[in-house]
Write an enzyme that holds these catalytic residues in place. Structure first.
Site, PDB file in Angstrom:
ATOM      1  N   CYS A 268       0.738  -1.070  -0.092  1.00 25.20           N
ATOM      2  CA  CYS A 268       0.116  -0.176  -0.025  1.00 25.20           C
ATOM      3  C   CYS A 268       0.903   1.402  -0.044  1.00 25.20           C
ATOM      4  O   CYS A 268       1.576   1.544  -0.868  1.00 25.20           O
ATOM      5  CB  CYS A 268      -0.994  -0.135   0.983  1.00 25.20           C
ATOM      6  SG  CYS A 268      -2.406   1.038   0.814  1.00 25.20           S
TER       7      CYS A 268
ATOM      8  N   SER B 148      -0.804 -11.995  37.713  1.00 27.33           N
ATOM      9  CA  SER B 148      -2.001 -11.371  37.854  1.00 27.33           C
ATOM     10  C   SER B 148      -3.240 -12.256  37.710  1.00 27.33           C
ATOM     11  O   SER B 148      -4.315 -11.851  37.761  1.00 27.33           O
ATOM     12  CB  SER B 148      -2.061 -10.330  36.672  1.00 27.33           C
ATOM     13  OG  SER B 148      -2.305 -11.153  35.407  1.00 27.33           O
ATOM     14  N   GLY B 149      -3.007 -13.530  37.543  1.00 25.06           N
ATOM     15  CA  GLY B 149      -4.204 -14.563  37.154  1.00 25.06           C
ATOM     16  C   GLY B 149      -4.355 -14.679  35.758  1.00 25.06           C
ATOM     17  O   GLY B 149      -5.167 -15.708  35.422  1.00 25.06           O
ATOM     18  N   GLY B 150      -3.778 -13.968  34.873  1.00 25.42           N
ATOM     19  CA  GLY B 150      -4.041 -14.376  33.544  1.00 25.42           C
ATOM     20  C   GLY B 150      -3.101 -15.078  32.907  1.00 25.42           C
ATOM     21  O   GLY B 150      -2.129 -15.471  33.561  1.00 25.42           O
ATOM     22  N   VAL B 151      -3.204 -15.649  31.571  1.00 23.19           N
ATOM     23  CA  VAL B 151      -2.427 -16.376  30.940  1.00 23.19           C
ATOM     24  C   VAL B 151      -1.032 -15.684  30.809  1.00 23.19           C
ATOM     25  O   VAL B 151       0.063 -16.183  30.896  1.00 23.19           O
ATOM     26  CB  VAL B 151      -2.918 -16.625  29.447  1.00 23.19           C
ATOM     27  CG1 VAL B 151      -2.032 -17.568  28.603  1.00 23.19           C
ATOM     28  CG2 VAL B 151      -4.236 -17.175  29.380  1.00 23.19           C
TER      29      VAL B 151
ATOM     30  N   SER C 182       0.939 -13.514  32.313  1.00 19.79           N
ATOM     31  CA  SER C 182       1.822 -13.134  33.454  1.00 19.79           C
ATOM     32  C   SER C 182       2.281 -14.441  33.870  1.00 19.79           C
ATOM     33  O   SER C 182       3.424 -15.090  34.188  1.00 19.79           O
ATOM     34  CB  SER C 182       1.166 -12.548  34.806  1.00 19.79           C
ATOM     35  OG  SER C 182       0.261 -13.145  35.203  1.00 19.79           O
TER      36      SER C 182
ATOM     37  N   LYS D  48      -0.856 -13.346  21.349  1.00 18.10           N
ATOM     38  CA  LYS D  48      -1.571 -13.880  22.231  1.00 18.10           C
ATOM     39  C   LYS D  48      -1.623 -15.414  21.942  1.00 18.10           C
ATOM     40  O   LYS D  48      -1.219 -16.381  22.727  1.00 18.10           O
ATOM     41  CB  LYS D  48      -3.025 -13.502  22.507  1.00 18.10           C
ATOM     42  CG  LYS D  48      -3.602 -14.152  23.643  1.00 18.10           C
ATOM     43  CD  LYS D  48      -3.381 -13.334  24.948  1.00 18.10           C
ATOM     44  CE  LYS D  48      -4.131 -13.769  25.779  1.00 18.10           C
ATOM     45  NZ  LYS D  48      -3.964 -12.909  27.126  1.00 18.10           N
TER      46      LYS D  48
END
Ligand code: XMP
Length: 509
Positions: A81, A222-225, A227, A365
Site C-alpha cells: 500500500c 495477575s491471574g491471567g495467561v 503473566s 496472544k
C-alpha cells in the site's frame, strides 16, 4: 542465527498483522518505525524487509521517508500500500491521486511470470484501502497484477528483489494473501523458515540469563495467561532467583485467586507470595469514574505493592511483566495511534525502582498460549480467556464499590458457566459480564423491581486487535439471560452487546 524480517511501520494499524502473518509462515518478524536510523535497521541484520501501509501521501510535505541507502542495501523488500507508493516514488516511478478504493477489488495477472505470484490463479479478490495509486513503474520493474482502480496492483524487480503490492495481503479478505507473503519470504528472499515456539525458548532463555546476569527477579502474577507464561519462561531461565508475587487487587473473577495459587504451587514450583491487597485498591479508586484514571491508579498501586514486597524479599533487580506485542504497539511509542494506556505499559510510575523484564514483548496472544504449552503449564490456565490487568474494575462503569463488584462477579460466573455448558467457548476470544451502571424497572412475581442491568459481551477475535460480536443462537442468549436474572440478586435486565471492534473496544473501559 534466527532469520529476522523487519516490518518498517509507516503508521499502519496493520503492521502488527503483517508481522503475525510472517511468523505464522515460520519466520521471526519484528516491527520497527520506518523513521528508524539506517544504521539501527541494518544492525538487526534483516533477512528481508516489508514496508507497511500508512495514512500518508508521498506528496505531502513531511510524509515519512526511508534512508535511500536502504533501497540500495540489497535486502529483499516488499512494499504494501503506502509502502508500494513510497517505493514507486523513490525509485523514479509516478504516483498520482486516483479514485480511492476501499474494500474488495479484483486483480488479474498480466503475462509476466514471477516468483512472487507463482502458483496464483488468473483472477483474485483482494482487499484495497488506498487514495493515491502508482501510474508508471520505476525502471527495472514489471507489472505483475492489475485491477480497475489500481492499474498497478503489484510490481516487481526480480534483479534487485524489490516488490510491491497495492492491496493488503495480510488481511483474511485477500484471497491468496498468505501465498504472496510465502512466495516473497521463501522464493524471492530465499529464507529457510523453521521459527516456532521451541526456537523462541532456545533463544529467549539465554537472552534472559544474559540480561539478568547474577541478579534476581520478581514476577507479577495477575491471574491471567500472560503473566503465568512470563513467569514460566523466566523460571526456566533463572530458577530460584525468581520469586512470584501474586497481588490480589480484589478485581479478579470468582475462584481465580485459588486457581492461580494451585497452578503455581503444584505445576511450576516457584517461590510464591500471595498478597491480599483488596482494601488498598478499593480505597485508591474511591470516587474515581474516569476509565483511564482507574487504569492509571491500579497500575501505579500495583507497582507500589511490588516495590514493598521486593523490599521485604531483599535486593531484587528485575520486575517481570507479561506485556504482549499488541499492548506495546497500542500504547505507542511507535507510529500507530495511542488507543489505551494498558496498565502494564502506559501506567508505570516514573520513579520505578526495578528494571523491567518483558519476555513476551514480541509475542501475540496465540503464540503465548503455544509457549505456555511448550513450557508445560496446565491447559486450563493456558487456554483461559484473556483478562485485563485492571480486572473487573474496568468492566464496571462508574465508581468501583464492593457490592457492585460482588454482583458483577456473580453475573460473570453465570456467563462463563453457561457459555462453557453450551460448548461454544472454543470459538470465542472472550465472554464476560459488564455492569453498565444503569438501573431499570422490571417486574418479578407480583413485585415491581428497580434493579441493575447487566451487559453480556462475547467476541470472536484472532488477537484482540479487531473483534466481532459472537453470533450466539437465541436459545443460548435466553439461557444466559434467565440464569443471570434468577441467580444474581439485584439484576432484573440483561443486554447483549453487538458492537464489533472497531468501532468499540472489547472491554467497556
Ligand atoms: P480492548 O478493550 O482494548 O482490549 O479491545 C483488547 C484486549 O486487551 C485486553 N486488555 C488488557 N489486557 N491489561 C491487559 O493485560 C490491560 O490493561 C488491558 N486492557 C484490555 C482485553 O481484555 C482484550 O483482550
Amino acid at each position: 542465527m534466527t532469520e529476522r524480517v523487519l516490518v518498517l511501520d509507516f503508521g499502519a494499524q496493520y503492521a502488527q498483522l503483517i508481522a503475525r502473518r510472517v511468523r505464522e509462515l515460520g519466520v521471526y518478524a519484528e516491527i520497527v518505525p520506518a523513521t528508524a536510523r539506517f544504521e539501527d535497521i541494518m544492525a538487526k541484520q534483516p533477512a528481508a524487509i516489508i514496508l507497511s501501509g500508512g495514512p500518508d501521501s508521498v506528496y505531502r510535505p513531511g510524509a515519512p521517508k526511508l534512508d535511500d541507502r536502504l533501497l540500495a542495501s540489497g535486502v529483499p523488500q516488499l512494499g504494501i500500500c503506502y509502502g508500494m507508493q513510497y517505493l514507486a516514488h523513490a525509485l523514479g516511478g509516478r504516483v498520482d491521486p486516483g479514485t480511492p478504493e476501499y474494500g474488495p477489488a479484483e486483480v488479474r495477472r498480466t503475462d509476466v511470470e514471477d516468483p512472487l505470484i507463482s502458483g496464483l490463479p488468473e483472477h483474485m479478490r483482494v482487499w484495497m484501502s488506498h487514495g493515491d495509486r502508482v501510474e508508471s513503474l520505476p525502471s527495472g520493474f514489471s507489472l505483475l497484477l492489475a485491477s480497475d482502480g489500481a492499474p498497478c496492483a503489484a510490481m516487481g524487480d526480480p534483479e534487485r528483489r524489490i516488490y510491491a503490492v497495492q492491496f493488503h495481503p495480510e488481511v483474511v479478505h485477500t484471497e491468496h494473501g498468505m501465498d504472496i507473503l510465502r512466495n516473497f519470504l521463501y522464493s524471492v528472499a530465499g529464507l529457510k523458515g523453521g521459527w516456532d515456539m521451541g526456537s523462541f525458548v532456545e533463544r529467549e532463555v539465554p537472552r534472559i540469563q544474559a540480561e539478568v546476569g547474577d541478579g534476581s527477579a520478581l514476577v507479577a502474577l495477575s491471574g491471567g495467561v500472560d503473566s503465568a507464561v512470563a513467569a514460566a519462561i523466566v523460571h526456566r531461565a533463572l530458577g530460584d532467583r525468581l520469586t512470584a508475587v501474586f497481588v490480589d487487587h480484589g478485581f479478579l473473577r470468582a475462584g481465580e485467586a485459588e486457581e492461580v495459587e494451585r497452578a503455581f504451587t503444584e505445576r511450576v514450583p516457584l517461590r510464591f507470595v500471595h498478597v491480599r491487597a483488596q482494601e488498598r485498591f478499593i480505597k485508591a479508586l474511591e470516587g474515581v469514574v474516569d476509565p483511564e484514571e482507574k487504569r492509571k491508579r491500579i497500575g501505579n498501586l500495583f507497582i507500589r505493592v511490588f516495590e514493598e514486597e521486593a523490599q521485604k524479599l531483599g535486593p531484587i533487580d528485575f520486575l517481570v511483566q507479561g506485556t504482549l506485542y499488541p499492548d506495546v504497539i497500542e500504547s505507542g511509542p511507535g507510529q500507530a495511534a495511542v488507543i489505551k494506556s494498558h496498565h502494564n505499559v502506559g501506567g508505570l510510575p516514573e520513579d520505578l525502582k526495578f528494571k523491567l523484564l518483558e519476555p513476551l514483548r514480541e509475542l501475540f496472544k496465540d503464540e503465548v498460549r503455544q509457549l505456555g504449552r511448550e513450557l508445560g503449564l496446565p491447559r486450563s490456565l493456558v487456554e483461559r480467556q484473556p483478562f485485563p490487568g485492571p480486572g473487573l474494575a474496568i468492566r464496571m462503569v462508574g465508581e468501583v464499590q464492593r457490592d457492585r463488584l460482588d454482583l458483577l462477579r456473580r453475573a460473570d460466573l453465570v456467563v462463563r458457566r453457561e457459555v462453557e455448558a453450551a460448548g461454544v467457548a472454543k470459538d470465542l476470544w472472550q465472554w464476560f459480564a459488564v455492569l453498565p451502571g444503569v438501573r431499570t424497572v422490571g417486574v418479578m412475581g407480583d413485585h415491581r423491581t428497580y434493579g441493575e442491568a447487566v451487559v453480556v459481551r462475547a467476541v470472536t477475535s484472532d488477537d484482540g486487535m479487531t473483534a466481532d460480536w459472537a453470533k450466539f443462537e437465541p436459545q443460548i442468549l435466553q439461557r444466559i439471560a434467565s440464569a443471570i436474572v434468577s441467580e444474581v440478586d439485584g439484576v432484573n435486565r440483561v443486554l447483549y452487546d453487538i458492537t464489533s471492534k472497531p468501532p468499540g473496544t472489547i472491554e467497556w473501559e
